[in-house]
Scaffold this active site. Structure first.
Site, mmCIF file in Angstrom:
data_model
loop_
_atom_site.group_PDB
_atom_site.id
_atom_site.type_symbol
_atom_site.label_atom_id
_atom_site.label_comp_id
_atom_site.label_asym_id
_atom_site.label_seq_id
_atom_site.Cartn_x
_atom_site.Cartn_y
_atom_site.Cartn_z
ATOM 1 N N LEU A 1 -24.312 -7.058 26.544
ATOM 2 C CA LEU A 1 -23.782 -6.542 27.811
ATOM 3 C C LEU A 1 -24.336 -5.156 28.159
ATOM 4 O O LEU A 1 -24.116 -4.658 29.273
ATOM 5 C CB LEU A 1 -22.246 -6.491 27.780
ATOM 6 C CG LEU A 1 -21.535 -7.768 28.252
ATOM 7 C CD1 LEU A 1 -21.576 -8.848 27.170
ATOM 8 C CD2 LEU A 1 -20.088 -7.483 28.621
ATOM 9 N N GLU B 1 -5.530 -6.182 3.949
ATOM 10 C CA GLU B 1 -5.351 -7.322 3.031
ATOM 11 C C GLU B 1 -6.532 -7.427 2.038
ATOM 12 O O GLU B 1 -6.936 -8.509 1.634
ATOM 13 C CB GLU B 1 -5.083 -8.617 3.803
ATOM 14 C CG GLU B 1 -3.821 -8.440 4.658
ATOM 15 C CD GLU B 1 -3.113 -9.694 5.064
ATOM 16 O OE1 GLU B 1 -3.232 -10.690 4.356
ATOM 17 O OE2 GLU B 1 -2.412 -9.651 6.090
ATOM 18 N N SER C 1 0.821 -1.223 0.000
ATOM 19 C CA SER C 1 0.000 0.000 0.000
ATOM 20 C C SER C 1 0.849 1.264 0.000
ATOM 21 O O SER C 1 1.936 1.301 0.568
ATOM 22 C CB SER C 1 -0.902 0.027 1.241
ATOM 23 O OG SER C 1 -1.725 -1.097 1.251
ATOM 24 N N PRO D 1 0.275 5.866 -0.028
ATOM 25 C CA PRO D 1 -0.725 6.881 0.319
ATOM 26 C C PRO D 1 -1.838 7.008 -0.725
ATOM 27 O O PRO D 1 -2.991 7.172 -0.380
ATOM 28 C CB PRO D 1 0.101 8.162 0.435
ATOM 29 C CG PRO D 1 1.458 7.678 0.854
ATOM 30 C CD PRO D 1 1.654 6.357 0.174
ATOM 31 N N GLY D 2 -1.521 6.864 -2.007
ATOM 32 C CA GLY D 2 -2.575 6.991 -3.026
ATOM 33 C C GLY D 2 -2.913 5.669 -3.695
ATOM 34 O O GLY D 2 -3.593 5.628 -4.710
ATOM 35 N N ARG E 1 -26.291 -12.545 34.208
ATOM 36 C CA ARG E 1 -27.032 -11.296 34.417
ATOM 37 C C ARG E 1 -28.542 -11.551 34.493
ATOM 38 O O ARG E 1 -29.089 -12.222 33.609
ATOM 39 C CB ARG E 1 -26.725 -10.337 33.255
ATOM 40 C CG ARG E 1 -27.567 -9.105 33.194
ATOM 41 C CD ARG E 1 -27.207 -8.116 34.273
ATOM 42 N NE ARG E 1 -28.222 -7.094 34.392
ATOM 43 C CZ ARG E 1 -27.966 -5.792 34.341
ATOM 44 N NH1 ARG E 1 -26.727 -5.368 34.195
ATOM 45 N NH2 ARG E 1 -28.947 -4.914 34.468
#
Ligand code: CAA
Length: 383
Positions: A338, A363, A126, A128-129, A268
Protein backbone atom coordinates in the site's frame (compact mmCIF):
# COMPACT_ATOMS: atom_id res chain seq x y z
CA UNK A 1 -5.84 -36.51 9.24
CA UNK A 2 -8.81 -35.28 7.22
CA UNK A 3 -8.34 -31.67 6.12
CA UNK A 4 -11.97 -31.05 5.20
CA UNK A 5 -14.12 -29.22 7.69
CA UNK A 6 -17.39 -30.83 8.75
CA UNK A 7 -20.68 -29.23 7.65
CA UNK A 8 -21.07 -27.84 11.19
CA UNK A 9 -17.58 -26.33 11.16
CA UNK A 10 -18.16 -24.72 7.76
CA UNK A 11 -21.48 -23.28 8.90
CA UNK A 12 -19.84 -21.98 12.06
CA UNK A 13 -17.04 -20.40 10.02
CA UNK A 14 -19.51 -18.68 7.73
CA UNK A 15 -21.71 -17.49 10.59
CA UNK A 16 -18.77 -16.04 12.57
CA UNK A 17 -17.22 -14.51 9.42
CA UNK A 18 -20.48 -12.69 8.63
CA UNK A 19 -20.88 -11.59 12.22
CA UNK A 20 -17.26 -10.42 12.56
CA UNK A 21 -17.19 -8.51 9.28
CA UNK A 22 -20.57 -6.87 9.92
CA UNK A 23 -20.39 -6.19 13.65
CA UNK A 24 -16.72 -6.10 14.66
CA UNK A 25 -14.66 -4.86 11.71
CA UNK A 26 -16.40 -1.48 11.33
CA UNK A 27 -15.79 -0.64 15.01
CA UNK A 28 -12.25 -1.97 15.38
CA UNK A 29 -10.40 1.24 14.40
CA UNK A 30 -12.33 3.39 16.89
CA UNK A 31 -11.86 0.89 19.72
CA UNK A 32 -8.14 0.82 18.93
CA UNK A 33 -7.83 4.57 18.67
CA UNK A 34 -9.58 5.18 21.99
CA UNK A 35 -8.35 2.01 23.78
CA UNK A 36 -11.94 1.03 24.52
CA UNK A 37 -12.60 -2.45 25.89
CA UNK A 38 -14.87 -4.34 23.44
CA UNK A 39 -17.69 -4.87 25.96
CA UNK A 40 -20.46 -4.82 23.35
CA UNK A 41 -18.60 -7.36 21.20
CA UNK A 42 -18.16 -9.66 24.20
CA UNK A 43 -21.90 -9.43 24.89
CA UNK A 44 -22.74 -10.34 21.31
CA UNK A 45 -20.20 -13.16 21.21
CA UNK A 46 -21.78 -14.49 24.39
CA UNK A 47 -25.22 -14.42 22.71
CA UNK A 48 -23.71 -16.53 19.92
CA UNK A 49 -22.40 -18.98 22.54
CA UNK A 50 -18.76 -18.19 21.79
CA UNK A 51 -17.46 -17.27 25.24
CA UNK A 52 -17.31 -20.95 26.22
CA UNK A 53 -16.73 -22.67 22.90
CA UNK A 54 -15.15 -25.90 24.23
CA UNK A 55 -17.14 -26.00 27.48
CA UNK A 56 -19.68 -28.85 27.60
CA UNK A 57 -23.31 -27.75 27.27
CA UNK A 58 -24.15 -29.01 30.78
CA UNK A 59 -21.73 -26.38 32.14
CA UNK A 60 -23.22 -23.63 29.99
CA UNK A 61 -20.88 -23.81 27.01
CA UNK A 62 -21.21 -24.57 23.31
CA UNK A 63 -19.69 -28.06 23.57
CA UNK A 64 -17.56 -27.66 20.46
CA UNK A 65 -14.13 -29.07 19.61
CA UNK A 66 -10.70 -27.32 19.51
CA UNK A 67 -10.81 -27.05 15.71
CA UNK A 68 -14.10 -25.15 15.90
CA UNK A 69 -12.48 -22.95 18.53
CA UNK A 70 -9.61 -21.89 16.26
CA UNK A 71 -11.99 -21.40 13.34
CA UNK A 72 -13.97 -18.92 15.45
CA UNK A 73 -10.86 -17.13 16.70
CA UNK A 74 -9.38 -16.71 13.22
CA UNK A 75 -12.60 -15.08 12.02
CA UNK A 76 -12.89 -12.78 15.02
CA UNK A 77 -9.20 -11.79 14.77
CA UNK A 78 -9.53 -10.99 11.08
CA UNK A 79 -12.00 -8.28 12.13
CA UNK A 80 -10.69 -7.20 15.56
CA UNK A 81 -7.55 -8.67 17.12
CA UNK A 82 -8.34 -7.10 20.50
CA UNK A 83 -11.70 -8.82 20.69
CA UNK A 84 -10.03 -12.08 19.64
CA UNK A 85 -7.55 -12.10 22.52
CA UNK A 86 -10.27 -11.18 25.03
CA UNK A 87 -12.21 -14.19 23.77
CA UNK A 88 -9.14 -16.40 23.66
CA UNK A 89 -8.04 -15.76 27.24
CA UNK A 90 -11.53 -16.44 28.61
CA UNK A 91 -11.90 -19.62 26.52
CA UNK A 92 -8.39 -21.09 26.70
CA UNK A 93 -6.45 -19.77 29.64
CA UNK A 94 -9.35 -19.55 32.07
CA UNK A 95 -12.13 -21.98 31.08
CA UNK A 96 -10.07 -24.71 29.47
CA UNK A 97 -7.73 -24.69 32.46
CA UNK A 98 -10.66 -25.15 34.84
CA UNK A 99 -12.21 -27.86 32.67
CA UNK A 100 -8.99 -29.88 32.92
CA UNK A 101 -7.92 -29.17 36.47
CA UNK A 102 -10.84 -28.01 38.63
CA UNK A 103 -12.85 -30.17 41.01
CA UNK A 104 -16.56 -30.72 40.30
CA UNK A 105 -17.60 -28.10 42.84
CA UNK A 106 -15.07 -25.57 41.45
CA UNK A 107 -16.40 -26.23 37.95
CA UNK A 108 -19.98 -25.64 39.05
CA UNK A 109 -19.03 -22.39 40.75
CA UNK A 110 -16.52 -20.93 38.30
CA UNK A 111 -17.47 -22.14 34.81
CA UNK A 112 -21.12 -21.52 33.79
CA UNK A 113 -21.27 -17.71 34.17
CA UNK A 114 -17.93 -17.37 32.36
CA UNK A 115 -18.94 -19.73 29.55
CA UNK A 116 -22.10 -17.70 29.06
CA UNK A 117 -20.26 -14.39 29.00
CA UNK A 118 -21.92 -13.04 32.15
CA UNK A 119 -18.48 -12.92 33.72
CA UNK A 120 -14.95 -12.71 32.31
CA UNK A 121 -11.92 -14.81 33.22
CA UNK A 122 -8.16 -14.28 33.09
CA UNK A 123 -4.85 -16.03 33.83
CA UNK A 124 -2.03 -14.54 35.86
CA UNK A 125 1.40 -16.14 35.54
CA UNK A 126 3.75 -13.30 34.51
CA UNK A 127 5.32 -11.02 37.09
CA UNK A 128 7.46 -7.89 36.74
CA UNK A 129 10.64 -10.00 37.02
CA UNK A 130 9.24 -13.31 35.81
CA UNK A 131 8.22 -13.67 32.17
CA UNK A 132 9.90 -16.41 30.17
CA UNK A 133 11.36 -18.03 33.30
CA UNK A 134 7.92 -18.90 34.57
CA UNK A 135 9.21 -21.29 37.24
CA UNK A 136 10.81 -18.36 39.05
CA UNK A 137 7.57 -17.15 40.67
CA UNK A 138 7.93 -14.48 43.35
CA UNK A 139 4.30 -14.24 44.35
CA UNK A 140 3.83 -16.29 47.50
CA UNK A 141 0.88 -18.19 48.95
CA UNK A 142 0.91 -19.20 52.61
CA UNK A 143 -1.77 -21.35 54.19
CA UNK A 144 -3.21 -19.75 57.33
CA UNK A 145 -6.19 -21.58 58.81
CA UNK A 146 -8.75 -22.08 56.07
CA UNK A 147 -7.25 -19.46 53.73
CA UNK A 148 -4.20 -19.00 51.57
CA UNK A 149 -2.67 -15.54 51.89
CA UNK A 150 -1.25 -14.35 48.56
CA UNK A 151 1.32 -11.58 48.22
CA UNK A 152 2.93 -10.27 45.05
CA UNK A 153 2.30 -8.49 41.79
CA UNK A 154 1.28 -10.02 38.49
CA UNK A 155 1.72 -8.02 35.31
CA UNK A 156 0.68 -7.89 31.66
CA UNK A 157 -2.56 -9.64 32.59
CA UNK A 158 -4.90 -9.73 29.61
CA UNK A 159 -8.50 -8.96 30.70
CA UNK A 160 -7.01 -7.91 34.08
CA UNK A 161 -9.07 -4.73 34.57
CA UNK A 162 -12.30 -6.47 33.54
CA UNK A 163 -11.89 -9.96 34.95
CA UNK A 164 -14.32 -11.29 37.55
CA UNK A 165 -12.02 -14.18 38.42
CA UNK A 166 -8.65 -15.45 37.32
CA UNK A 167 -6.24 -18.30 37.82
CA UNK A 168 -3.26 -17.02 39.76
CA UNK A 169 0.02 -18.89 40.16
CA UNK A 170 2.06 -18.50 43.34
CA UNK A 171 4.88 -20.18 45.27
CA UNK A 172 3.76 -22.34 48.15
CA UNK A 173 7.26 -23.76 48.63
CA UNK A 174 10.21 -21.73 47.32
CA UNK A 175 12.73 -24.51 47.93
CA UNK A 176 11.09 -26.74 45.35
CA UNK A 177 11.26 -24.24 42.46
CA UNK A 178 8.72 -25.31 39.80
CA UNK A 179 7.41 -28.12 42.00
CA UNK A 180 6.61 -25.53 44.68
CA UNK A 181 4.17 -23.57 42.50
CA UNK A 182 0.42 -23.81 43.05
CA UNK A 183 -2.58 -22.47 41.13
CA UNK A 184 -5.55 -20.68 42.71
CA UNK A 185 -8.92 -19.41 41.53
CA UNK A 186 -9.09 -15.83 42.75
CA UNK A 187 -12.18 -13.63 42.57
CA UNK A 188 -12.07 -9.92 41.96
CA UNK A 189 -13.88 -9.24 45.24
CA UNK A 190 -11.48 -11.13 47.51
CA UNK A 191 -9.94 -9.02 50.25
CA UNK A 192 -6.44 -7.77 49.30
CA UNK A 193 -7.02 -8.04 45.51
CA UNK A 194 -6.47 -4.90 43.50
CA UNK A 195 -6.22 -4.02 39.81
CA UNK A 196 -2.93 -2.14 39.43
CA UNK A 197 -1.48 -0.11 36.58
CA UNK A 198 -3.42 -0.37 33.32
CA UNK A 199 -1.04 -0.66 30.34
CA UNK A 200 -1.02 1.60 27.28
CA UNK A 201 0.04 -0.58 24.38
CA UNK A 202 1.44 -0.48 20.84
CA UNK A 203 -1.26 -2.79 19.47
CA UNK A 204 -4.35 -4.74 20.57
CA UNK A 205 -5.16 -1.47 22.27
CA UNK A 206 -8.81 -2.33 22.88
CA UNK A 207 -7.87 -5.42 24.83
CA UNK A 208 -7.43 -4.55 28.50
CA UNK A 209 -4.10 -5.32 30.20
CA UNK A 210 -3.08 -4.54 33.75
CA UNK A 211 -1.14 -5.45 36.83
CA UNK A 212 -2.90 -7.40 39.56
CA UNK A 213 -1.68 -6.51 43.04
CA UNK A 214 -2.09 -9.09 45.79
CA UNK A 215 -1.66 -7.52 49.21
CA UNK A 216 -2.42 -10.19 51.80
CA UNK A 217 -5.10 -11.40 49.42
CA UNK A 218 -7.31 -13.95 51.15
CA UNK A 219 -8.16 -16.98 49.05
CA UNK A 220 -10.31 -19.78 50.49
CA UNK A 221 -8.34 -23.01 50.87
CA UNK A 222 -10.78 -24.85 48.62
CA UNK A 223 -9.86 -22.55 45.69
CA UNK A 224 -6.56 -24.28 45.05
CA UNK A 225 -6.50 -26.13 41.69
CA UNK A 226 -5.39 -29.68 42.23
CA UNK A 227 -2.93 -29.83 45.09
CA UNK A 228 0.05 -27.80 46.26
CA UNK A 229 2.90 -28.09 43.74
CA UNK A 230 0.67 -28.86 40.73
CA UNK A 231 0.74 -25.24 39.54
CA UNK A 232 3.62 -25.28 37.06
CA UNK A 233 2.38 -28.31 35.14
CA UNK A 234 -1.11 -26.73 35.09
CA UNK A 235 0.35 -23.46 33.79
CA UNK A 236 2.33 -25.19 31.02
CA UNK A 237 -0.48 -27.51 29.91
CA UNK A 238 -2.87 -24.55 29.78
CA UNK A 239 -0.43 -22.55 27.68
CA UNK A 240 -0.26 -25.41 25.15
CA UNK A 241 -3.95 -24.80 24.43
CA UNK A 242 -3.60 -21.03 24.65
CA UNK A 243 -0.83 -21.04 22.06
CA UNK A 244 -3.13 -22.56 19.43
CA UNK A 245 -5.48 -19.66 20.10
CA UNK A 246 -2.69 -17.12 19.59
CA UNK A 247 -1.80 -18.86 16.33
CA UNK A 248 -5.43 -18.37 15.27
CA UNK A 249 -5.27 -14.71 16.25
CA UNK A 250 -2.07 -14.23 14.23
CA UNK A 251 -3.58 -15.99 11.21
CA UNK A 252 -6.73 -13.84 11.39
CA UNK A 253 -4.62 -10.67 11.46
CA UNK A 254 -2.48 -11.96 8.55
CA UNK A 255 -5.52 -12.80 6.48
CA UNK A 256 -7.03 -9.36 6.98
CA UNK A 257 -3.75 -7.68 5.97
CA UNK A 258 -3.30 -9.99 2.98
CA UNK A 259 -6.84 -9.41 1.68
CA UNK A 260 -6.50 -5.64 2.02
CA UNK A 261 -3.17 -5.68 0.16
CA UNK A 262 -4.36 -8.06 -2.58
CA UNK A 263 -7.49 -5.99 -3.29
CA UNK A 264 -5.51 -2.75 -3.24
CA UNK A 265 -2.94 -4.14 -5.68
CA UNK A 266 -5.66 -4.89 -8.24
CA UNK A 267 -7.17 -1.44 -7.93
CA UNK A 268 -4.04 0.74 -7.74
CA UNK A 269 -2.39 1.61 -11.03
CA UNK A 270 1.23 2.58 -11.69
CA UNK A 271 3.09 2.87 -14.97
CA UNK A 272 -0.21 2.38 -16.78
CA UNK A 273 -1.41 -0.88 -15.20
CA UNK A 274 -2.61 -2.35 -11.90
CA UNK A 275 0.34 -2.98 -9.59
CA UNK A 276 -0.84 -6.60 -9.23
CA UNK A 277 0.46 -7.07 -12.79
CA UNK A 278 4.04 -6.52 -11.61
CA UNK A 279 6.08 -9.52 -10.52
CA UNK A 280 7.46 -7.60 -7.53
CA UNK A 281 3.93 -7.42 -6.13
CA UNK A 282 2.90 -10.91 -7.28
CA UNK A 283 5.80 -12.47 -5.39
CA UNK A 284 4.71 -10.72 -2.23
CA UNK A 285 1.11 -11.88 -2.74
CA UNK A 286 2.26 -15.46 -3.38
CA UNK A 287 4.49 -15.58 -0.30
CA UNK A 288 1.78 -14.12 1.91
CA UNK A 289 -0.85 -16.60 0.70
CA UNK A 290 1.49 -19.60 1.04
CA UNK A 291 2.66 -18.72 4.54
CA UNK A 292 -0.86 -18.04 5.81
CA UNK A 293 -1.94 -21.44 4.49
CA UNK A 294 1.07 -23.18 6.04
CA UNK A 295 0.40 -21.49 9.39
CA UNK A 296 -3.24 -22.56 9.28
CA UNK A 297 -2.29 -26.16 8.54
CA UNK A 298 0.09 -26.22 11.52
CA UNK A 299 -2.64 -24.73 13.70
CA UNK A 300 -5.29 -27.18 12.51
CA UNK A 301 -2.91 -30.08 13.18
CA UNK A 302 -2.33 -28.92 16.76
CA UNK A 303 -6.07 -28.41 17.32
CA UNK A 304 -6.81 -31.81 15.82
CA UNK A 305 -4.29 -33.52 18.13
CA UNK A 306 -5.85 -31.72 21.08
CA UNK A 307 -9.32 -32.90 20.06
CA UNK A 308 -8.00 -36.49 19.91
CA UNK A 309 -6.62 -36.15 23.44
CA UNK A 310 -3.04 -36.60 22.17
CA UNK A 311 0.03 -34.63 23.26
CA UNK A 312 0.38 -31.46 21.23
CA UNK A 313 2.94 -29.31 23.11
CA UNK A 314 5.44 -29.23 20.23
CA UNK A 315 2.78 -28.81 17.55
CA UNK A 316 1.16 -25.90 19.43
CA UNK A 317 4.54 -24.20 19.80
CA UNK A 318 5.25 -24.70 16.08
CA UNK A 319 1.84 -23.31 15.11
CA UNK A 320 2.22 -20.26 17.34
CA UNK A 321 5.79 -19.56 16.28
CA UNK A 322 5.15 -19.88 12.57
CA UNK A 323 1.82 -18.06 12.63
CA UNK A 324 3.12 -15.13 14.67
CA UNK A 325 6.27 -14.66 12.59
CA UNK A 326 4.15 -14.96 9.43
CA UNK A 327 1.84 -12.35 10.84
CA UNK A 328 4.70 -9.86 11.30
CA UNK A 329 5.95 -10.56 7.79
CA UNK A 330 2.55 -10.39 6.11
CA UNK A 331 1.51 -7.18 7.84
CA UNK A 332 4.88 -5.56 7.03
CA UNK A 333 4.57 -6.56 3.38
CA UNK A 334 0.94 -5.41 3.27
CA UNK A 335 2.08 -1.94 4.31
CA UNK A 336 4.73 -2.10 1.60
CA UNK A 337 2.14 -2.96 -1.06
CA UNK A 338 0.00 0.00 0.00
CA UNK A 339 3.04 2.29 0.23
CA UNK A 340 2.28 5.65 1.87
CA UNK A 341 -1.38 4.69 2.30
CA UNK A 342 -0.32 1.65 4.28
CA UNK A 343 1.52 3.85 6.73
CA UNK A 344 -1.53 6.06 7.38
CA UNK A 345 -4.67 5.34 9.34
CA UNK A 346 -6.92 5.67 6.28
CA UNK A 347 -6.28 1.94 5.74
CA UNK A 348 -6.27 -0.65 8.52
CA UNK A 349 -2.93 -2.30 7.70
CA UNK A 350 -0.92 -0.13 10.11
CA UNK A 351 -3.23 -1.41 12.89
CA UNK A 352 -2.78 -5.00 11.72
CA UNK A 353 1.01 -4.49 11.87
CA UNK A 354 0.83 -3.13 15.42
CA UNK A 355 -1.58 -5.90 16.48
CA UNK A 356 0.60 -8.64 14.98
CA UNK A 357 3.68 -7.85 17.12
CA UNK A 358 2.22 -9.08 20.40
CA UNK A 359 1.63 -12.56 18.97
CA UNK A 360 5.43 -13.00 18.98
CA UNK A 361 5.51 -12.13 22.67
CA UNK A 362 2.58 -13.26 24.80
CA UNK A 363 1.84 -16.84 25.84
CA UNK A 364 5.55 -17.47 25.34
CA UNK A 365 7.93 -15.47 23.12
CA UNK A 366 9.20 -16.84 19.80
CA UNK A 367 12.45 -17.69 21.59
CA UNK A 368 10.53 -19.76 24.16
CA UNK A 369 8.59 -21.56 21.40
CA UNK A 370 11.93 -22.51 19.81
CA UNK A 371 13.12 -23.88 23.15
CA UNK A 372 9.92 -25.93 23.55
CA UNK A 373 10.19 -27.25 19.98
CA UNK A 374 13.88 -28.11 20.30
CA UNK A 375 13.43 -29.89 23.65
CA UNK A 376 10.61 -32.01 22.23
CA UNK A 377 12.30 -32.75 18.91
CA UNK A 378 15.53 -33.80 20.63
CA UNK A 379 13.56 -36.04 23.01
CA UNK A 380 11.85 -37.67 20.00
CA UNK A 381 15.21 -38.32 18.34
CA UNK A 382 16.59 -39.99 21.46
CA UNK A 383 13.36 -42.02 21.59
N1 CAA B 1 2.58 -29.67 29.93
C1 CAA B 1 2.69 -30.26 31.13
N2 CAA B 1 3.83 -30.23 31.87
C2 CAA B 1 4.88 -29.59 31.36
C3 CAA B 1 4.84 -28.95 30.11
C4 CAA B 1 3.63 -29.01 29.36
N3 CAA B 1 3.53 -28.45 28.18
N4 CAA B 1 6.03 -28.38 29.86
C5 CAA B 1 6.81 -28.64 30.91
N5 CAA B 1 6.11 -29.38 31.82
C6 CAA B 1 6.62 -29.92 33.07
C7 CAA B 1 7.79 -30.86 32.78
O1 CAA B 1 7.33 -32.16 32.48
C8 CAA B 1 8.57 -30.80 34.06
O2 CAA B 1 7.95 -31.62 34.99
P1 CAA B 1 8.83 -32.57 36.00
O3 CAA B 1 9.75 -31.67 36.75
O4 CAA B 1 7.80 -33.24 36.83
O5 CAA B 1 9.59 -33.51 35.10
C9 CAA B 1 8.36 -29.37 34.51
O6 CAA B 1 7.19 -28.89 33.87
C10 CAA B 1 9.53 -28.45 34.21
O7 CAA B 1 9.76 -28.50 32.82
P2 CAA B 1 11.02 -27.75 32.18
O8 CAA B 1 12.26 -28.27 32.81
O9 CAA B 1 10.91 -27.87 30.70
O10 CAA B 1 10.77 -26.26 32.69
P3 CAA B 1 11.64 -24.94 32.57
O11 CAA B 1 11.71 -24.29 33.88
O12 CAA B 1 12.91 -25.24 31.83
O13 CAA B 1 10.70 -23.99 31.67
C11 CAA B 1 9.78 -23.10 29.70
C12 CAA B 1 10.25 -24.34 30.49
C13 CAA B 1 9.36 -23.69 28.39
C14 CAA B 1 10.88 -22.08 29.47
C15 CAA B 1 8.60 -22.46 30.46
O14 CAA B 1 9.02 -21.79 31.59
C16 CAA B 1 7.78 -21.52 29.59
O15 CAA B 1 6.94 -21.96 28.82
N6 CAA B 1 8.01 -20.19 29.74
C17 CAA B 1 7.20 -19.21 29.08
C18 CAA B 1 6.06 -18.80 29.92
C19 CAA B 1 4.99 -18.13 29.15
O16 CAA B 1 4.56 -18.61 28.11
N7 CAA B 1 4.50 -17.03 29.68
C20 CAA B 1 3.41 -16.34 29.08
C21 CAA B 1 2.54 -15.78 30.14
S1 CAA B 1 0.87 -16.04 29.94
C22 CAA B 1 0.29 -14.79 28.98
O17 CAA B 1 0.95 -14.23 28.17
C23 CAA B 1 -1.12 -14.57 29.26
C24 CAA B 1 -1.86 -13.45 28.71
O18 CAA B 1 -2.39 -12.67 29.45
C25 CAA B 1 -2.14 -13.44 27.25
Amino acid sequence: MDLTLTDEQRMLQEMVRNFAQKELAPKAAKLDEESLFPAEAVKKLAELGLMGIMVPTELGGAGMDPLSYVIVLEEVASACASTAVTLSVNNSLYLDCLLKHASDSQKKKYIPDFAQGKKLGAYALSEPGTGSDAANQRTTAVLKGDKYILNGTKNFITNGPNADAMIIFAMTDKEKRHKGISAFIVERGFSGYKVGKVEKKLGIRASSTSEIVLDNCEVPKENILGKEGDGFAIAMATLDGGRIGIAAQAIGISRAAFETAAKYSMMREAFGKPISDFEGIQWKIADMAMKIDAARLLMWRAAWLKSKGQKYTKEAAMAKLFASETSMEVTREAIQVLGGYGYCKEYPVERFFRDAKITEIYEGTSEIQRIVIAKNVLKEIVG
